[in-house]
Design a protein around this motif. Structure first.
Motif, PDB file in Angstrom:
ATOM      1  N   GLN A   6      30.419  33.035  53.254  1.00 50.14           N
ATOM      2  CA  GLN A   6      32.349  32.952  53.800  1.00 50.14           C
ATOM      3  C   GLN A   6      33.036  32.594  52.284  1.00 50.14           C
ATOM      4  N   GLU A  10      36.221  35.259  50.727  1.00 49.52           N
ATOM      5  CA  GLU A  10      37.342  34.195  50.639  1.00 49.52           C
ATOM      6  C   GLU A  10      37.307  34.226  48.927  1.00 49.52           C
ATOM      7  N   GLU A  13      38.511  38.038  48.663  1.00 50.92           N
ATOM      8  CA  GLU A  13      39.829  37.754  49.344  1.00 50.92           C
ATOM      9  C   GLU A  13      40.865  38.242  48.330  1.00 50.92           C
ATOM     10  N   GLU A  14      40.843  36.731  47.667  1.00 53.27           N
ATOM     11  CA  GLU A  14      41.596  35.666  46.748  1.00 53.27           C
ATOM     12  C   GLU A  14      41.597  37.015  45.618  1.00 53.27           C
TER      13      GLU A  14
END
Length: 174
Positions: A6, A10, A13-14
């Motif tokens: 996860q 993240e 995505e960042e």
């Protein structure tokens, strides 16, 4: 380890968000150069926000008071703005109309809301005349007088509130 996966996702995505923000910044620089070269600083303004890249166009350069029709003499500028919106990959674009709070009273429009929607739609129509732009990525909104950026108590404030905004949303990977 689910937690680790996860976190990795993240982070990815960042990172994509950062890259997209950088791309929007490049588009902003290109538009700002156009604004400067054409001496349009008093008419067009760009702002990079969390939502995306916002181009603010003061209404007075496209519309006569109480009208949603773009003046013929300004259609060329609208076409030039459409060229600036050709991007690869295409991003979703929301065109929104805004008015001041002076009540409108003419037979064509029953409210500032109606006028603001029609201005957004008419401006959008000229943008999508550009065959390099995909109509699917465009939508129009009208805010009437309900989203002011300045006080309606002064002439200058009302002028700032009469505007069309073009919001270029960040590209989303599908």
């Amino acid at each position: 380890d689910v937690q680790k996966d996860q976190t990795a996702q993240e982070d990815a995505e960042e990172a994509l968000k950062q890259i997209e923000q950088q791309k929007l910044k490049e588009i902003q620089d290109k538009i700002n150069t156009y604004i400067k070269n054409n001496k349009l600083e008093t008419k067009l303004k760009t702002t990079l926000t969390d939502e995306g890249l916002l181009i603010t166009i003061l209404n007075d350069i496209f519309f006569d008071s109480g009208s949603a029709d773009i003046r013929n003499k300004d259609k060329q500028l609208a076409s030039e703005i459409s060229e600036l919106l050709v991007m690869n990959p295409p991003r979703n674009i929301i065109v929104s109309g805004h008015t001041d709070n002076v009540p409108i009273n003419n037979s064509e429009y029953d409210s500032n809301w109606h006028l603001s929607v029609m201005r957004a739609v008419n401006f959008m129509k000229i943008l999508i005349d550009n065959e390099n732009l995909d109509p699917k990525v465009f939508s129009a909104k009208g805010f009437g007088e309900y989203n002011p950026v300045a006080s309606n108590d002064t002439k200058e404030g009302r002028q700032k509130n009469r505007r069309v905004e073009v919001l270029i949303l960040p590209y989303e990977q599908k």
